[in-house]
Design an enzyme around this catalytic site. Structure first.
Site, PDB file in Angstrom:
ATOM      1  N   GLU A 147      -0.022  -9.460   9.225  1.00 54.34           N
ATOM      2  CA  GLU A 147      -0.663  -8.194   9.599  1.00 54.34           C
ATOM      3  C   GLU A 147      -0.706  -8.034  11.120  1.00 54.34           C
ATOM      4  O   GLU A 147      -0.509  -6.943  11.642  1.00 54.34           O
ATOM      5  CB  GLU A 147      -2.094  -8.116   9.040  1.00 54.34           C
ATOM      6  CG  GLU A 147      -2.191  -8.134   7.525  1.00 54.34           C
ATOM      7  CD  GLU A 147      -1.657  -6.874   6.848  1.00 54.34           C
ATOM      8  OE1 GLU A 147      -1.225  -5.945   7.548  1.00 54.34           O
ATOM      9  OE2 GLU A 147      -1.660  -6.849   5.601  1.00 54.34           O
ATOM     10  N   ASP A 294       8.024  -6.914  -0.758  1.00 55.15           N
ATOM     11  CA  ASP A 294       8.534  -5.621  -0.274  1.00 55.15           C
ATOM     12  C   ASP A 294       9.271  -5.636   1.073  1.00 55.15           C
ATOM     13  O   ASP A 294      10.485  -5.407   1.155  1.00 55.15           O
ATOM     14  CB  ASP A 294       7.404  -4.577  -0.248  1.00 55.15           C
ATOM     15  CG  ASP A 294       6.088  -5.084   0.387  1.00 55.15           C
ATOM     16  OD1 ASP A 294       6.064  -6.215   0.888  1.00 55.15           O
ATOM     17  OD2 ASP A 294       5.098  -4.333   0.374  1.00 55.15           O
ATOM     18  N   GLU A 388      -3.561   1.720  -7.322  1.00 57.29           N
ATOM     19  CA  GLU A 388      -3.022   0.488  -6.748  1.00 57.29           C
ATOM     20  C   GLU A 388      -2.077  -0.210  -7.718  1.00 57.29           C
ATOM     21  O   GLU A 388      -1.119  -0.854  -7.317  1.00 57.29           O
ATOM     22  CB  GLU A 388      -4.187  -0.420  -6.333  1.00 57.29           C
ATOM     23  CG  GLU A 388      -3.854  -1.481  -5.345  1.00 57.29           C
ATOM     24  CD  GLU A 388      -3.440  -0.990  -3.961  1.00 57.29           C
ATOM     25  OE1 GLU A 388      -2.954   0.142  -3.821  1.00 57.29           O
ATOM     26  OE2 GLU A 388      -3.590  -1.753  -2.990  1.00 57.29           O
ATOM     27  N   GLU A 406       3.123   4.623   1.620  1.00 55.66           N
ATOM     28  CA  GLU A 406       4.500   4.363   1.170  1.00 55.66           C
ATOM     29  C   GLU A 406       5.145   5.559   0.482  1.00 55.66           C
ATOM     30  O   GLU A 406       6.333   5.826   0.664  1.00 55.66           O
ATOM     31  CB  GLU A 406       4.548   3.148   0.226  1.00 55.66           C
ATOM     32  CG  GLU A 406       4.431   1.802   0.920  1.00 55.66           C
ATOM     33  CD  GLU A 406       3.020   1.434   1.333  1.00 55.66           C
ATOM     34  OE1 GLU A 406       2.086   2.205   1.018  1.00 55.66           O
ATOM     35  OE2 GLU A 406       2.831   0.388   1.979  1.00 55.66           O
TER      36      GLU A 406
HETATM   37  C1  DMJ Z   1       1.350  -1.319   5.678  1.00 60.00           C
HETATM   38  O1  DMJ Z   1       0.534  -2.083   6.481  1.00 60.00           O
HETATM   39  C2  DMJ Z   1       2.769  -1.769   5.797  1.00 60.00           C
HETATM   40  O2  DMJ Z   1       3.571  -0.721   5.391  1.00 60.00           O
HETATM   41  C3  DMJ Z   1       3.064  -2.999   5.001  1.00 60.00           C
HETATM   42  O3  DMJ Z   1       4.408  -3.355   4.991  1.00 60.00           O
HETATM   43  C4  DMJ Z   1       2.582  -2.926   3.587  1.00 60.00           C
HETATM   44  N1  DMJ Z   1       1.794  -1.812   3.343  1.00 60.00           N
HETATM   45  C5  DMJ Z   1       0.825  -1.374   4.265  1.00 60.00           C
HETATM   46  C6  DMJ Z   1       0.286  -0.028   3.860  1.00 60.00           C
HETATM   47  O4  DMJ Z   1       0.192   0.140   2.512  1.00 60.00           O
END
Ligand code: DMJ
Length: 932
Positions: A147, A294, A388, A406
């Site tokens: 993060e 992802d 979610e 997203e």
């Molecule tokens: C974001 O912080 C980024 O896009 C991350 O890759 C995953 N998703 C969150 C938001 O949903």
């Protein structure tokens, strides 16, 4: 377009091998201009309307950012319900999600480049000054490496990229001297100790001040990390290296990626969700494109774009091929096991996978992108937001929605790729829903439950970093943005990195590039540039023609399993019996159970129990099918038990200045008026005296005709209800006496009766945890007259609410509050429709999954042995049934002609099967515990 892409730029024709760099940033190279004339399908949207929507996005951003700056800054995030900053350590811990908060003004940093995209250059200049003046990166706080990289390092680099762009233009940021880059470099060095593992995979968490493993660090003992956590560093780290010339960052990120690539499951080419950072063993072997994986895939493709290194594209294409082979089950994307990729690992999807259609646009694979996006949009239309997690038949699995961006991201890329105004309408719906359901007086609040419309006191920084950027860009023309967006690539947090980095300090990375591919046959890889000339040959209705067959996919969902069954049939295998199709009265099903070693035991209490003895199965393949069947039954059972729990109720503050914008999650009572059945109750609130409501009220005149507030404790809930009812209250809200409790951190429960007959209690009673309760108490302190609506689902806010006059006198307010509004339930929601009595499975599995290698068992009600019969009757249409029958018939024929077909798997020795079963069981147990 500038020469951003170095030597790898695509020309306007379609080349044989793909110079991709310029394609990347917005996939703009391959895309039809968003302003192209549209002749059929969705009606074109006028420039005026697009501008209007763009302005609406700007206003919404101001509301979110302004409230953060006014009420939360310098805290990391805004708490929009209580209108204050979220400071880590001062709020109850929310677990992993708090690891994004490093006391570094996260939202400000994450918002930097959004300010420039939204043309707020002056505000950007102010924001950069604040970051330089106020932000400390040396706090004694343990943060997530992932993060911190995507939000803070990415935010600083995005800010730096646009700061130097503005400086070059000559008007703004003339004073800027790479200060943000220096901060980024400082942060980069702080993250490096995390990579001190033999594998090169980073530890998941690091202490900003003390690093890792020192006693003061309070981190460094972790053994596992998620694939995305270790594989989503290369863009930021490479940009940092190339901007500064310090090669170490790019080298570390490459090493982590190389290791993950080495560890891919070699026969399926898939990766698991979590990996041991020391041994490299997969800890969770399920694999999808959503949570936990992802952005690993996203960064492989984008690393190729930004760095021009072929090996990244080769890796991406290898994985993509596997994803499309196993995970993509159009329009769904379903997790599978890495070592048994034909075996679905879940019956639900998570919201994070909504980014994938956007990535598919970048790859140039538009058809499945359109399909998945359409499916997601229909889920959104049903619940206003993407829950979610949602099941394969589109019921809510996890009901919260933290305003994730997203889906907006994919909508933007699909619009760029197709020019289809349909995607503008989709964006308009997103804007409307945000304003209608998530907007509160002090920002935008995450949805706690998309079914009730209740809120959570959080506004994540990614909402500002990503949502507003994508929504604004969706409606913007080129001239609405002060720079050329196509010169940049979006990171996973939508931060902008300039494509010219591909030719800067290039040599520093090349020396470490692994090149095991030189011998590989090029035809394995898709080297061609996606180009709309090819994708949409003179057919402006292309996207619409793909969406059309899917237009009812959510409302008329067929039971899941059919697609997979159909697939296995096509590949010549016999479709197995699915748990959800099982009927205890069907002799054919009983026969199949027997073959699989599953026996049916009739319990005295009327339930039936399923027990599997693998040893009694007709073959190892049947035993394996039996295990799968039992696992499905257990999953189905626990899913339905979840659904049997009463969904939360909503307390909505409807008076000035809230006007229904604040919705609090409340627990129901097992007595009193059932709000889910017929009625909602509206009234002004009044505190009861005594506040605990445990004796006759001494202020009946104050609560008469109102909704009484009572504190939890000292007597039974039912006793409190009787006392306020006797005083004339029309409803009651019990507020938890445990200070600081919140439905964000504690599970909701139903208030139980007192063991006696509670039919005498006629008024509705709801329970609020202390934090939610104090929102009402604070409101009373500030506005005196506070009116609330008690219901099972928040009422849509309509302009009427805002136009309603505030009560002018005590009497008026009492008259108004005494009114009970009766309405019938409006929304048809499969989950909401299912009352507990309708659900058929009614008990826990009788033995734990861990016992299942000997005897796996699950119980079902005998009255209705098909666990989802009721649900399927409501969702199946004739077509689905026909297909089901057809498949059944076809598979029977198939079986006759080829009795040995067995899912294409080799016959395994029994101990290897047992080992595999144990792996499956572990994986299922993990999945049960899994949280996004
Ligand atoms: C974001 O912080 C980024 O896009 C991350 O890759 C995953 N998703 C969150 C938001 O949903």
């Amino acid at each position: 377009m500038s020469e951003a892409g170095g030597g790898r730029g695509c020309g306007s024709s379609v080349p044989q091998r793909a110079p991709w760099s310029l394609v990347a940033a917005t996939a703009a190279f391959c895309l039809v201009s968003a302003t192209s004339v549209w002749t059929a399908g969705a009606a074109p949207m006028s420039r005026e309307e697009r501008q209007k929507l763009g302005n609406q996005v700007l206003e919404m951003f101001d509301h979110a950012y302004g409230n953060y700056m006014e009420h939360a800054y310098p805290a990391d995030e805004l708490m929009p319900l209580t209108c204050r900053g979220r400071v880590r350590g001062q709020e109850p811990s929310r677990g992993d999600v708090d690891d994004a908060l490093g006391k570094f003004s996260l939202t400000l940093i994450d918002s930097l480049d959004t300010l420039v995209v939204l043309n707020k250059t002056k505000e950007f200049e102010d924001a950069v000054r604040k970051v330089l003046r106020d932000v400390n990166l040396d706090n004694d706080v343990v943060v997530s490496v992932f993060e911190t990289n995507i939000r803070v390092l990415g935010g600083l680099l995005g800010g730096h990229s646009l700061a130097i762009m503005l400086k070059e233009k000559g008007e703004y940021m003339q004073w800027y001297n790479d200060e943000l880059l220096q901060m980024a470099k400082q942060l980069g060095y702080k993250l490096l100790p995390a990579f001190n593992t033999t594998s090169g995979l980073p530890y998941p968490r690091i202490n900003l001040k003390f690093g890792i493993r020192k006693p003061e660090a309070r981190t460094g003992t972790e053994t596992d990390t998620c694939t995305a956590c270790a594989g989503t560093l290369i863009l930021e780290f490479a940009a940092l290296s190339r901007f500064t010339g310090a090669t170490i960052f790019e080298e570390y990120a490459r090493k982590a990626l190389d290791f993950l690539w080495e560890k891919r499951q070699r026969s399926s080419n898939l990766v698991g969700v979590t990996i041991n950072i020391h041994t490299g063993d997969w800890v969770r072997k399920d694999s999808g494109v959503g949570a936990g994986i992802d952005s690993y895939y996203e960064y492989l493709l984008k690393a190729y774009v930004l760095l021009g290194d072929d090996s990244f594209l080769e890796r991406f294409n290898t994985h993509y091929d596997a994803i499309m082979r196993y995970i993509s089950q159009p329009p769904l994307l379903l997790d599978v096991h890495i070592h048994k990729p034909m075996l679905n690992a879940r019956t639900w999807m998570d919201a994070l996978l909504a980014f994938f259609p956007g990535l598919q646009v970048l790859k140039g694979d538009i058809r499945p992108a359109i399909e998945t996006h359409e499916m997601l949009y229909q889920v959104i239309k049903k619940h206003n937001f993407l829950p979610e997690a949602f099941t394969t038949d589109f019921r809510v699995h996890w009901a919260q929605h933290p305003l994730r961006p997203e889906f907006a991201e994919s909508t933007y890329f699909l619009y760029k790729a197709t020019g289809d105004p349909y995607y503008l309408e989709v964006g308009k719906t997103l804007i409307e829903n945000l304003n209608k359901y998530a907007r509160v007086p002090c920002g935008f609040a995450a949805m706690k439950d998309v079914r009730t419309g209740s809120h959570e006191d959080r506004m994540d920084s990614f909402f500002l970093a990503e949502m507003f950027k994508y929504l604004y860009l969706l409606f913007a023309d080129k001239e609405d943005i002060i720079f050329d967006i196509e010169d940049y690539i979006f990171t996973t947090e939508a931060h902008l990195l300039p494509l010219w980095l591909s030719t800067t300090n290039q040599s520093i990375s090349k020396k470490n590039t692994t090149s095991e591919y030189t011998e590989l046959d090029d035809s394995n890889f898709d080297w061609t540039c996606p180009n709309t000339q090819i994708l949409f040959p003179n057919d402006p209705l292309y996207a619409q023609s793909i969406r059309e067959p899917l237009k009812n996919v959510v409302d008329k969902s067929c039971p899941r399993g059919i697609i997979r069954v159909e697939e296995s049939f096509r590949s010549g295998a016999k479709p197995p019996l699915r748990a959800r199709d099982f009927m205890a009265t069907n002799p054919e099903h009983l026969e199949i159970l027997k073959k699989m070693g599953v026996s049916l035991i009739h319990l005295k209490d009327g339930r039936v129990q399923l027990v599997q003895h693998a040893i009694q199965a007709a073959s190892s393949i049947d035993a394996e099918d039996g295990l799968r069947f039992m696992q499905e039954m257990i999953e189905l059972s626990s899913q339905q038990q979840k659904e049997q729990q009463l969904p939360p109720r909503a307390v909505q503050i409807v008076s000035h200045p809230f006007f229904g914008r604040v919705v609090l999650t409340a627990g129901p009572a097992q007595f009193g008026l059932d709000l889910s059945k017929h009625k909602e109750t509206r009234g002004f609130v009044a505190s009861s005296k005594p506040y605990n409501g445990c004796s006759e009220l001494t202020n009946p005149e104050a609560v008469m005709g109102k909704i009484a507030l009572i504190q939890r404790g000292q007597c039974m809930f039912a006793e409190k209800a009787r006392n306020i009812q006797n005083a004339g209250a029309i409803g009651g809200i019990v507020i938890d006496d445990n200070e600081g409790s919140s439905s964000d951190t504690a599970p909701l429960f139903q208030m139980a009766g007192d063991g006696k007959d509670t039919d005498d209690i006629k008024i509705p009673m709801l329970f609020l945890f202390s934090k939610e309760g104090s929102i009402i108490l604070d409101a009373i302190r500030e506005y005196e007259e506070v009116e609330v609506l008690l219901s099972d689902k928040a009422k849509d806010r309509d302009p009427e609410m805002e136009n309603e006059e505030q009560p002018s006198s005590e009497n008026d307010s009492q008259n108004q509050s005494a009114e009970q509004i009766t309405s019938s339930s409006q929304e048809v929601d499969l989950v909401d429709q299912e009352s507990p009595e309708e659900s058929s499975l009614n008990s826990e599995p009788e033995s734990s999954p861990a016992d299942m290698d000997n005897a796996a068992s699950v119980s079902a009600s005998e009255q209705n042995s098909n666990p989802t019969e009721n649900h399927e009757n409501t969702s199946l249409d004739g077509e689905c049934t026909d297909l089901d029958n057809q498949l059944q018939e076809q598979s029977e024929t198939e079986e006759d002609s080829n009795p040995n077909v067995s899912w294409g798997k080799k016959v395994q020795p029994i101990d290897s099967i047992l080992a595999d079963w144990n792996e499956d069981i572990e994986a299922f147990e993990m999945m049960e515990k899994d949280e996004l």
